[in-house]
Design an enzyme around this catalytic site. Structure first.
Site, short mmCIF file in Angstrom:
data_model
loop_
_atom_site.label_atom_id
_atom_site.label_comp_id
_atom_site.label_asym_id
_atom_site.label_seq_id
_atom_site.Cartn_x
_atom_site.Cartn_y
_atom_site.Cartn_z
N LYS A 1 0.30 -0.81 -0.26
CA LYS A 1 -0.02 -0.30 -0.26
C LYS A 1 1.02 1.87 0.66
O LYS A 1 1.04 2.19 -0.37
CB LYS A 1 -1.20 -0.18 1.04
CG LYS A 1 -1.86 1.43 1.44
CD LYS A 1 -3.42 1.04 2.98
CE LYS A 1 -2.24 1.88 3.92
NZ LYS A 1 -2.79 2.27 4.81
N ASP B 1 -6.75 0.86 0.52
CA ASP B 1 -6.70 0.85 1.97
C ASP B 1 -8.44 0.43 2.67
O ASP B 1 -9.14 -0.73 1.80
CB ASP B 1 -6.58 2.54 2.20
CG ASP B 1 -7.67 3.42 1.56
OD1 ASP B 1 -8.72 3.04 1.37
OD2 ASP B 1 -7.49 4.17 2.31
#
Length: 217
Positions: free
Chosen positions: A125, A143
């Protein structure tokens, strides 16, 4: 969870609608360069972007580059980032990350996924945030907001960030990955909320199968 077999064309039209509804969608972490974005993204774990943006000006004034942070006193750094939560672990990762950048990358933030995820405190991420927003290399950030909205839209059926990322990257063209993540995050925060999504005001209600949605307004 079964997929509703949303086609790439259907997904892109939905994304067009969302982009029109959230023209302000962007990376909310304030930064001037890849180094600042890397630090801010590491700090953003389990913390709001707003809080991170309150902390980073003083942090960057004290430690403007990887070399200075690599030599930081851990207690001083912990105090500077305390309000972001999990400050001891974040301080350890930041110092370790800075040391590795100095040692292996001449103090510069790399622009390759493999090199990024080898840094302490950096997962896919964070790496995708850096690639997409610092280097204009397509990156699909996943997310909690992106994962939730993608499942409700039928764009992804997986539960793990890595598998959701793979499904979204297969569905959407690479040139749209980075901005798509920003748009999904904005939509997730403002409308498609976790507990009670605001379906009555959703700009893509007619295009959304609302997978897994129970209570809504």
């Amino acid at each position: 969870m079964k997929s509703h077999r949303i086609s790439p064309d259907h997904a892109q039209i939905t994304l067009d609608c969302l982009e029109t509804s959230y023209p302000e969608a962007h990376c909310a972490l304030v930064h001037d360069d890849p180094w600042q974005l890397l630090v801010a993204t590491i700090l953003s774990a389990q913390c709001t972007d707003k809080r991170v943006n309150q902390v980073t000006p003083k942090l960057f004034a004290r430690f403007p580059d990887a070399a200075s942070l690599a030599a930081a006193d851990s207690e001083e750094l912990e105090e500077l980032i305390r309000s972001t939560g999990f400050f001891r672990n974040k301080a350890k990762n930041l110092i370790g990350c800075a040391k590795q950048l100095v040692r292996a990358h001449n103090g510069q933030v790399p622009r390759e996924m493999a090199a990024l995820v080898s840094l302490p405190g950096v997962g896919r991420k964070t790496a995708n945030v850096i690639l997409g927003n610092a280097y204009d290399v397509p990156g699909m950030v996943v997310d909690t907001h992106v994962g939730r909205v993608a499942r409700r839209l039928g764009w992804a059926a997986a539960r793990t960030p890595e598998r959701i990322e793979a499904q979204l990257c297969k569905l959407l063209p690479a040139e749209r990955w980075t901005h798509a993540a920003h748009v999904l995050i904005f939509h997730g925060r403002q409308c498609c909320r976790a507990q009670t999504p605001l379906c009555s005001s959703c700009p893509v209600l007619e295009r959304c199968p609302r997978i897994g949605v129970g209570k809504h307004r």
